[in-house]
Enzyme design. Structure first.
Site, PDB file in Angstrom:
ATOM      1  N   ASP A   3     -40.665 -35.926  -5.609  1.00 44.81           N
ATOM      2  CA  ASP A   3     -39.837 -36.830  -4.806  1.00 44.81           C
ATOM      3  C   ASP A   3     -38.939 -37.706  -5.667  1.00 44.81           C
ATOM      4  O   ASP A   3     -37.896 -38.172  -5.216  1.00 44.81           O
ATOM      5  CB  ASP A   3     -40.720 -37.747  -3.952  1.00 44.81           C
ATOM      6  CG  ASP A   3     -41.586 -36.966  -2.979  1.00 44.81           C
ATOM      7  OD1 ASP A   3     -41.506 -35.720  -2.979  1.00 44.81           O
ATOM      8  OD2 ASP A   3     -42.341 -37.606  -2.226  1.00 44.81           O
ATOM      9  N   ASP A  22     -38.686 -29.339   1.019  1.00 43.35           N
ATOM     10  CA  ASP A  22     -39.538 -28.268   0.502  1.00 43.35           C
ATOM     11  C   ASP A  22     -40.691 -27.817   1.404  1.00 43.35           C
ATOM     12  O   ASP A  22     -41.545 -27.036   0.960  1.00 43.35           O
ATOM     13  CB  ASP A  22     -40.018 -28.586  -0.926  1.00 43.35           C
ATOM     14  CG  ASP A  22     -40.679 -29.942  -1.053  1.00 43.35           C
ATOM     15  OD1 ASP A  22     -40.790 -30.651  -0.037  1.00 43.35           O
ATOM     16  OD2 ASP A  22     -41.087 -30.301  -2.174  1.00 43.35           O
ATOM     17  N   ASP A  56     -33.790 -39.063  -2.185  1.00 43.60           N
ATOM     18  CA  ASP A  56     -35.052 -38.731  -2.835  1.00 43.60           C
ATOM     19  C   ASP A  56     -34.835 -37.379  -3.507  1.00 43.60           C
ATOM     20  O   ASP A  56     -34.128 -36.512  -2.961  1.00 43.60           O
ATOM     21  CB  ASP A  56     -36.193 -38.606  -1.816  1.00 43.60           C
ATOM     22  CG  ASP A  56     -36.756 -39.959  -1.370  1.00 43.60           C
ATOM     23  OD1 ASP A  56     -36.144 -41.007  -1.682  1.00 43.60           O
ATOM     24  OD2 ASP A  56     -37.810 -39.964  -0.694  1.00 43.60           O
ATOM     25  N   CYS A  66     -44.385 -30.116  -4.041  1.00 40.09           N
ATOM     26  CA  CYS A  66     -44.245 -31.581  -4.105  1.00 40.09           C
ATOM     27  C   CYS A  66     -44.971 -32.185  -5.296  1.00 40.09           C
ATOM     28  O   CYS A  66     -44.456 -33.084  -5.951  1.00 40.09           O
ATOM     29  CB  CYS A  66     -44.856 -32.259  -2.885  1.00 40.09           C
ATOM     30  SG  CYS A  66     -44.408 -31.591  -1.315  1.00 40.09           S
ATOM     31  N   HIS A  89     -37.469 -34.541   2.878  1.00 41.55           N
ATOM     32  CA  HIS A  89     -37.837 -33.627   1.796  1.00 41.55           C
ATOM     33  C   HIS A  89     -37.753 -32.173   2.274  1.00 41.55           C
ATOM     34  O   HIS A  89     -38.435 -31.770   3.203  1.00 41.55           O
ATOM     35  CB  HIS A  89     -39.225 -33.951   1.228  1.00 41.55           C
ATOM     36  CG  HIS A  89     -39.296 -35.375   0.734  1.00 41.55           C
ATOM     37  ND1 HIS A  89     -40.455 -36.079   0.664  1.00 41.55           N
ATOM     38  CD2 HIS A  89     -38.321 -36.214   0.304  1.00 41.55           C
ATOM     39  CE1 HIS A  89     -40.198 -37.302   0.206  1.00 41.55           C
ATOM     40  NE2 HIS A  89     -38.909 -37.399  -0.010  1.00 41.55           N
TER      41      HIS A  89
END
Ligand code: ARG
Length: 371
Positions: free
Chosen positions: A112, A251, A200, A355, A249
């Protein structure tokens, strides 16, 4: 110069080239932070985390650390160098002239905060107040890389002010409802405003010369524009995924496996017009397999789609969470060798296998996959 484990070299241009050196997070001293605008917008309305904050229970920290240590050892056994962050005291409040929050977050997940592009590691602005100082967990490593690799470029994006002007007050109401959230996401009305650049690092995917950036809760359009002006030799593309009521995020939504192949969350499909660059260059975008679980584990920010949050070790090898049997089966069918890694009990600390890592070195150079 060829890579060796004793010779730090920062180099990573994409999500799939052979991985040689990586950072794996730690669960040490992780906190559930107090309420704050951007974080509240993300915690699902029916979540067991609403209304509570403080240090996470020690037994959950110990268990997550056990899994993260095992994962690190699995990578080491494959010849990959693994570094770990040094936890700061996350019980300390974060205070700047512009805001105050009573605790911080943790040193999970590194993806992140740290964005590696070539020989550069860029510390993201972050968009939560509790994560403003999170880069400090990684500074010992950054200093070490700086000393050991004379080509390493350590960069930090301008720290944002994160006053109330950064957040849309509409998102602060207790009950918004998923329907309205989906409508807002469709309209690209997210919790963060365009007050100042925010991003981020985990909203960015690296495809050599192209960077694909999700515009959502944690990255605003000015954040994307900042990346565009910073990475002047790259093409920066903005993507959105209608269908995600909590878009943060990229992913667990869009996962490149190797040149020409991406797995996409079937509930958060990339809109047709944004698929053009991939299709024009003969890339395939396939729907990800269903997660094996119906609910996330306790005290978890993420959805069950951490199933597709895989770590690619090289274009033929991928780490998949051990209980995610459908995802593993799909990877196998797609021609990938699957390495099983147990991590589900660490999901609550901020995410899955992609992550909880950050690239330092992957073989290969900057290629143009979308000429
Ligand atoms: N927003 C994703 C989901 O809940 C989780 C993404 C986690 N990724 C990360 N880098 N922390 O489906």
């Amino acid at each position: 110069m060829s890579w060796s484990p004793d010779n730090t070299q920062v180099n990573s241009w994409n999500e799939w080239d052979p991985l040689k050196h990586v950072i794996v997070g730690r669960a040490d001293d992780c906190h559930i932070p107090p309420e704050e605008p951007a974080l509240d917008a993300k915690v699902p309305e029916d979540s067991d985390m609403r209304g509570q904050w403080g240090r996470r229970p020690q037994e959950t920290i110990d268990r997550a650390n056990e899994l993260l240590d095992n994962f690190a050892n699995q990578l080491k056994a494959r010849g990959i160098r693994v570094d770990r962050p040094t936890s700061i005291d996350h019980s300390q409040p974060a205070t700047t002239p512009d805001f105050h929050t009573d605790s911080q977050f943790g040193c999970m997940p590194p993806r992140d905060v740290l964005l590696t592009v070539g020989s550069e590691i860029l510390e993201a602005t972050m968009s939560y107040r509790c994560r403003w100082f999170e880069y400090l967990n990684y500074r010992p490593l950054m200093q070490q890389y700086w000393d050991e690799d004379s080509n390493f470029r350590h960069e930090a994006a301008p720290k944002p002010r994160l006053t109330d002007a950064d957040y849309h007050p509409d998102y602060l109401s207790e009950k918004i409802g998923v329907e309205k959230r989906l409508k807002w996401a469709e309209e690209k009305f997210f919790v963060t405003t365009e007050e100042e650049p925010l991003f981020d690092a985990a909203d960015v995917l690296r495809f050599g010369k192209d960077l694909v950036v999700q515009h959502g809760f944690t990255t605003n359009q000015k954040g994307v524009e900042w990346l565009r002006r910073h990475f002047i030799d790259h093409r920066v593309h903005t993507v959105n995924f209608p269908g995600d009521p909590y878009p943060i995020h990229i992913d667990a939504t869009f996962t490149p496996l190797r040149p020409g192949l991406i797995v996409n969350n079937p509930q958060r499909r990339l809109p047709e017009d944004q698929r053009k660059m991939f299709y024009d260059n003969d890339w395939e975008i396939v729907d990800a397999a269903q997660p094996a679980h119906n609910t996330p584990p306790p005290l978890c920010y993420s959805s069950t789609w951490l199933s597709m949050n895989v770590l690619v070790l090289d274009p033929k090898t991928v780490c998949v969470e051990k209980s995610e049997v459908y995802q593993a089966e799909q990877m196998d069918k797609l021609g990938m060798e699957v390495v099983e890694v147990e991590l589900r009990d660490a999901y609550a600390f901020g995410g899955g296998l992609h992550c909880c890592t950050a690239d330092v070195y992957r073989e290969g150079t900057c290629e143009d996959y979308f000429p």
